[in-house]
Design a protein around this motif. Structure first.
Motif, PDB file in Angstrom:
ATOM      1  N   UNK A 184      -6.198  -9.645   4.901  1.00  0.00           N
ATOM      2  CA  UNK A 184      -5.938 -10.096   6.262  1.00  0.00           C
ATOM      3  C   UNK A 184      -5.207  -9.074   7.121  1.00  0.00           C
ATOM      4  N   UNK A 185      -4.878  -7.931   6.565  1.00  0.00           N
ATOM      5  CA  UNK A 185      -4.157  -6.893   7.305  1.00  0.00           C
ATOM      6  C   UNK A 185      -4.681  -5.534   6.888  1.00  0.00           C
ATOM      7  N   UNK A 186      -5.072  -4.712   7.858  1.00  0.00           N
ATOM      8  CA  UNK A 186      -5.591  -3.389   7.511  1.00  0.00           C
ATOM      9  C   UNK A 186      -4.495  -2.503   6.927  1.00  0.00           C
ATOM     10  N   UNK A 187      -3.246  -2.699   7.356  1.00  0.00           N
ATOM     11  CA  UNK A 187      -2.149  -1.887   6.821  1.00  0.00           C
ATOM     12  C   UNK A 187      -1.888  -2.237   5.357  1.00  0.00           C
ATOM     13  N   UNK A 188      -1.872  -3.531   5.045  1.00  0.00           N
ATOM     14  CA  UNK A 188      -1.674  -3.954   3.655  1.00  0.00           C
ATOM     15  C   UNK A 188      -2.878  -3.534   2.819  1.00  0.00           C
ATOM     16  N   UNK A 189      -4.088  -3.670   3.371  1.00  0.00           N
ATOM     17  CA  UNK A 189      -5.292  -3.260   2.644  1.00  0.00           C
ATOM     18  C   UNK A 189      -5.242  -1.772   2.311  1.00  0.00           C
ATOM     19  N   UNK A 190      -4.829  -0.964   3.280  1.00  0.00           N
ATOM     20  CA  UNK A 190      -4.726   0.473   3.032  1.00  0.00           C
ATOM     21  C   UNK A 190      -3.700   0.752   1.939  1.00  0.00           C
ATOM     22  N   UNK A 191      -2.582   0.034   1.971  1.00  0.00           N
ATOM     23  CA  UNK A 191      -1.554   0.205   0.933  1.00  0.00           C
ATOM     24  C   UNK A 191      -2.086  -0.209  -0.428  1.00  0.00           C
ATOM     25  N   UNK A 192      -2.879  -1.272  -0.469  1.00  0.00           N
ATOM     26  CA  UNK A 192      -3.424  -1.730  -1.756  1.00  0.00           C
ATOM     27  C   UNK A 192      -4.379  -0.697  -2.338  1.00  0.00           C
ATOM     28  N   UNK A 193      -5.152  -0.042  -1.493  1.00  0.00           N
ATOM     29  CA  UNK A 193      -6.085   0.990  -1.958  1.00  0.00           C
ATOM     30  C   UNK A 193      -5.317   2.192  -2.511  1.00  0.00           C
ATOM     31  N   UNK A 194      -4.304   2.640  -1.774  1.00  0.00           N
ATOM     32  CA  UNK A 194      -3.511   3.792  -2.225  1.00  0.00           C
ATOM     33  C   UNK A 194      -2.845   3.485  -3.564  1.00  0.00           C
ATOM     34  N   UNK A 195      -2.198   2.315  -3.660  1.00  0.00           N
ATOM     35  CA  UNK A 195      -1.501   1.959  -4.896  1.00  0.00           C
ATOM     36  C   UNK A 195      -2.476   1.825  -6.060  1.00  0.00           C
ATOM     37  N   UNK A 196      -3.639   1.235  -5.808  1.00  0.00           N
ATOM     38  CA  UNK A 196      -4.638   1.032  -6.861  1.00  0.00           C
ATOM     39  C   UNK A 196      -5.178   2.361  -7.377  1.00  0.00           C
ATOM     40  N   UNK A 197      -5.532   3.262  -6.475  1.00  0.00           N
ATOM     41  CA  UNK A 197      -6.085   4.553  -6.896  1.00  0.00           C
ATOM     42  C   UNK A 197      -5.051   5.340  -7.696  1.00  0.00           C
ATOM     43  N   UNK A 198      -3.811   5.360  -7.217  1.00  0.00           N
ATOM     44  CA  UNK A 198      -2.760   6.106  -7.920  1.00  0.00           C
ATOM     45  C   UNK A 198      -2.525   5.521  -9.311  1.00  0.00           C
ATOM     46  N   UNK A 199      -2.400   4.203  -9.390  1.00  0.00           N
ATOM     47  CA  UNK A 199      -2.112   3.602 -10.700  1.00  0.00           C
ATOM     48  C   UNK A 199      -3.286   3.763 -11.668  1.00  0.00           C
ATOM     49  N   UNK A 200      -4.512   3.578 -11.165  1.00  0.00           N
ATOM     50  CA  UNK A 200      -5.675   3.738 -12.043  1.00  0.00           C
ATOM     51  C   UNK A 200      -5.746   5.152 -12.606  1.00  0.00           C
ATOM     52  N   UNK A 201      -5.483   6.143 -11.774  1.00  0.00           N
ATOM     53  CA  UNK A 201      -5.533   7.529 -12.251  1.00  0.00           C
ATOM     54  C   UNK A 201      -4.424   7.789 -13.264  1.00  0.00           C
ATOM     55  N   UNK A 202      -3.286   7.163 -13.048  1.00  0.00           N
ATOM     56  CA  UNK A 202      -2.191   7.306 -13.999  1.00  0.00           C
ATOM     57  C   UNK A 202      -2.564   6.697 -15.349  1.00  0.00           C
TER      58      UNK A 202
END
Length: 252
Positions: A184-202
């Protein structure tokens, strides 16, 4: 008459001359009709994405009238048995146009495409991490709150307002908790993508350090393969000892 290959090139332009579309409509070749149909499907998809993006930016557009810098916050990794919680805070420019959405609704490829655009076009991005030791010490909810506060502190531009996915951030800033905020929020969505990509790579990296748990596929969640790895190889230094299956493995 242009060749089909020439038409295909013309249709890939950002702005297609209406005369090209008229010519295609009048072209009796089957290939021409297919090119026109594919172009119209792309246009319809882009129009739908624009409508969806406008809907998901409704909170930001309301807040931008009072606050220039609105940060969206989200976390990834509260449920796994191993690895850290990763949080991200993202301040987007008001003209941001990329079709961000809840990271769970996107494929890994779509996240990887959007990730660099977010990093390069965002006004600021901050990352917070709570490792398994902090999670065991503080409990998962409070450790996530602390990691979110850390992400806010790492923003190079100070936010004036926070939009948070269903949590409270322990910082002295006005904020709003949104249920299903990443959808429901593009800012939260962008944060979720950044956090997901970083954690998955880790976790992919951890799979090489601690083989036998299938971290590269389960990202630390308690899948059958992960539980089998625990039973066979025991507990690693990145496992959360306060979580039931890990605690059970330690006792046995």
């Amino acid at each position: 008459m242009p060749t089909l290959s020439e038409y295909k090139t013309l249709l890939q332009a950002d702005h297609v001359d209406p005369a090209v579309l008229t010519a295609l409509e009048q072209d009796s070749r089957i290939g021409a009709r297919k090119l026109l149909a594919a172009y119209q499907r792309r246009q319809d998809h882009q129009a739908a994405e624009a409508v969806a993006l406008r809907y998901r930016s409704r909170y930001e557009r309301k807040l931008w009238k009072m606050y220039s810098h609105v940060a969206g916050l989200d976390e990834v990794g509260r449920g796994p048995l191993a690895g850290p919680v990763v949080t991200a805070a993202v301040i987007l420019p008001h003209q941001f146009k990329w079709p961000v959405n809840d990271s769970k609704q996107l494929t890994a490829h779509e996240r990887d495409v959007l990730y660099p655009h977010i990093l390069t076009e965002a006004i600021a991005v901050g990352i917070g991490v709570a490792d398994n030791h902090e999670i065991d010490r503080e409990n998962i909810y409070h450790a996530t709150e602390l990691a979110m506060a850390q992400a806010v502190s790492h923003l190079r531009v100070a936010p004036e307002f926070l939009l948070v996915d269903a949590m409270h951030v322990p910082v002295n800033l006005p904020q709003e908790r949104l249920i299903k905020g990443d959808a429901n929020s593009i800012s939260i969505a962008a944060a979720s993508i950044v956090a997901k990509v970083i954690r998955d790579r880790l976790m992919v990296m951890y799979d090489r350090v601690y083989p036998g748990y299938d971290f590269k596929d389960n990202m630390g969640y308690g899948t059958k393969a992960h539980l089998a790895g625990l039973a066979t190889h025991g507990v690693t230094p990145i496992h959360r000892r306060s979580f039931g299956p890990v605690r059970h493995c330690l006792k046995s």
